[in-house]
Motif scaffolding. Structure first.
Motif: not given
Length: 257
Positions: A71-80
């Motif tokens: 979750q946090p890996q995908v979340f952070s990449t998309l937010a970036a």
């Protein structure tokens, strides 16, 4: 409290991950389609992305479950990606510079997370769980604090602009399913639960503000357009009257001659 159920835990966790995998895609598409990010706070996306570093460390070390670790890996990449869009569209910056910033950020993100995982595991082996608690709590704090700039942007514009409501709805749904997955663990992870609950409440507040403020902003724009049209019509009438009066005076003068 529901009984422990590994199957339901993973089912709900997987649904939450799928929703959070695509949650920012509507926002990215909206910004790309409109070629503007006015109304979307770049600080929201940057801080959300950074929060994923700490949430990722916490999830990996706690070994919550695979979906929530992803979750946090995908979340952070998309937010970036969304953050870099803010840099690219408003104000306009060179595409090559924005791509370089994104790649550099990803390398820094991965390095910090890997280092954080090893450091946290080392402190746990030494019998100290403070760093683990810090990563979990701090990620939740960042996720909540990140929305403050967005609320400031809403206050400044007096409406919700630039942010995709579909993105917020999907974000809320992801939080709900992720919380449900935690409910079927042997021991409830309250740090993660508070983080997810914070997302649900604050995203919901933005949707509520959109429902209240956007119709008012639409009426203000319509009133402004109406006033502008009336002013233009009055100016046109005045100009016609002046021209008519001028012509009448000229005709009178010619008759006198």
């Amino acid at each position: 409290m529901p009984k422990e159920n590994a199957a339901l835990e993973n089912v709900f966790g997987t649904i939450g991950t799928v929703l959070w995998t695509g949650q920012i895609i509507p926002q990215i598409w909206k910004s790309y389609r409109e070629k503007t990010t006015v109304g979307l706070s770049p600080w929201l996306m940057l801080i959300w992305s950074v929060s994923g570093i700490f949430l990722g460390i916490y999830a990996i070390v706690q070994n919550i479950n695979i979906p929530i670790i992803v979750q946090p890996q995908v979340f952070s990449t998309l937010a970036a990606i969304s953050w870099v869009q803010c840099l690219y569209y408003d104000p306009k910056r060179p595409r090559s510079l924005c791509v370089a910033i994104f790649l550099l950020y990803c390398v820094l993100f991965a390095s910090l997370e890997v280092a954080g995982v090893f450091a946290t595991r080392a402190t746990l082996r030494a019998g100290d769980g403070k760093l683990l608690r810090f990563t979990g709590i701090f990620s939740g704090v960042l996720i909540s604090v990140a929305l403050i700039p967005q609320f400031i942007e809403i206050y400044r514009l007096r409406e919700v602009r630039g942010i995709s409501l579909l993105f917020l709805i999907v974000d809320i749904s992801g939080g709900v399913f992720s919380m449900l997955s935690l409910g079927f663990k042997r021991h409830m992870d309250w740090v993660a639960a508070v983080t997810y609950l914070g997302v649900i409440i604050l995203d919901g507040a933005i949707i509520l503000l959109a429902v209240i403020l956007n119709p008012l902003a639409r009426k203000r724009r319509e009133a402004a357009i109406s006033e502008s049209s009336n002013a233009t019509a009055v100016a046109t009438i005045d100009e016609d009257q002046i021209q008519t009066s001028s012509k009448a005076q000229k005709s009178l003068d010619e008759k006198r001659l």
